[in-house]
Design an enzyme around this catalytic site. Structure first.
Site, PDB file in Angstrom:
ATOM      1  N   CYS A  55      12.283  -7.178   2.213  1.00  0.00           N
ATOM      2  CA  CYS A  55      13.225  -6.000   2.743  1.00  0.00           C
ATOM      3  C   CYS A  55      13.568  -6.210   4.293  1.00  0.00           C
ATOM      4  O   CYS A  55      12.987  -6.972   4.701  1.00  0.00           O
ATOM      5  CB  CYS A  55      12.621  -4.560   2.579  1.00  0.00           C
ATOM      6  SG  CYS A  55      11.264  -4.218   3.642  1.00  0.00           S
ATOM      7  N   ILE A  72       0.890  -1.063  -0.154  1.00  0.00           N
ATOM      8  CA  ILE A  72      -0.072  -0.090  -0.078  1.00  0.00           C
ATOM      9  C   ILE A  72       0.858   1.166  -0.002  1.00  0.00           C
ATOM     10  O   ILE A  72       1.643   1.590   0.990  1.00  0.00           O
ATOM     11  CB  ILE A  72      -0.879   0.069   1.264  1.00  0.00           C
ATOM     12  CG1 ILE A  72      -1.854  -1.160   1.282  1.00  0.00           C
ATOM     13  CG2 ILE A  72      -1.906   1.113   1.220  1.00  0.00           C
ATOM     14  CD1 ILE A  72      -2.518  -1.412   2.583  1.00  0.00           C
ATOM     15  N   GLU A 129       4.347  -7.821   2.874  1.00  0.00           N
ATOM     16  CA  GLU A 129       4.623  -8.834   3.952  1.00  0.00           C
ATOM     17  C   GLU A 129       3.955  -8.383   5.399  1.00  0.00           C
ATOM     18  O   GLU A 129       3.086  -9.000   6.041  1.00  0.00           O
ATOM     19  CB  GLU A 129       5.974  -9.128   3.998  1.00  0.00           C
ATOM     20  CG  GLU A 129       6.540  -9.621   2.957  1.00  0.00           C
ATOM     21  CD  GLU A 129       7.064  -8.652   2.031  1.00  0.00           C
ATOM     22  OE1 GLU A 129       6.369  -7.451   1.762  1.00  0.00           O
ATOM     23  OE2 GLU A 129       8.432  -8.496   1.506  1.00  0.00           O
ATOM     24  N   CYS A 146       4.693  -2.551   2.956  1.00  0.00           N
ATOM     25  CA  CYS A 146       5.004  -3.667   2.284  1.00  0.00           C
ATOM     26  C   CYS A 146       4.005  -4.811   2.618  1.00  0.00           C
ATOM     27  O   CYS A 146       3.421  -4.788   3.622  1.00  0.00           O
ATOM     28  CB  CYS A 146       6.162  -4.428   2.525  1.00  0.00           C
ATOM     29  SG  CYS A 146       7.808  -3.366   2.237  1.00  0.00           S
TER      30      CYS A 146
HETATM   31 ZN    ZN Z   1       9.336  -4.895   3.104  1.00  0.00          ZN
END
Ligand code: ZN
Length: 132
Positions: free
Chosen positions: A88, A46, A58, A56
């Site tokens: 990340c 988003i 995840e 992210c």
């Molecule tokens: Zn991330």
């Protein structure tokens, strides 16, 4: 994780990618987590006009599980159509909070690679929760 569970997790990650809000990068990512009880939560990336407010996929999926009271996350799948979306560092650290032995499936339409969290983030920041 057996093949059936992995396929379910990957499908949930792909489904989430369709909902990604990515007007700036146009780079949709989907993620899904599976908890020890088999429950799956998914999430998409988003973005925000203030880039630092972007989150992210995840973390969206993990936060959905946690906010539902389900902290026992055993695996995560991350999906991008055209590239291998390695999580990340921030997302890896969030994963480490809930399971240092997390299995991570990184998926594109052409490939699936499985990683152990410890291999992607060998030096995790942590506080010994037993002493708190
Ligand atoms: Zn991330």
């Amino acid at each position: 994780m057996n093949d059936y569970e992995i396929n379910m997790l990957v499908d949930a990650a792909k489904e989430a990618a369709d909902k990604a809000y990515v007007p700036y990068s146009e780079f949709p990512i989907g993620a899904a987590v599976m908890c020890e009880d088999g429950t799956i939560y998914n999430g998409c990336n988003i973005e925000n006009a203030s880039y630092s407010a972007t989150v992210c996929a995840e973390r969206v999926a993990i936060f959905k599980a946690v906010s539902d009271g389900n902290y026992s996350i055993k695996a995560v799948a991350v999906y991008s159509e055209n590239s291998m979306p390695i999580p990340c560092g921030t997302c890896l650290q969030v994963m480490a909070e809930f399971n240092k032995d997390m299995k991570i499936y990184v998926v594109s339409d052409d490939d699936l690679n499985a990683f152990d969290l410890i291999d992607l983030l060998p030096f995790q920041f942590s506080i010994d929760k037993e002493s708190l």
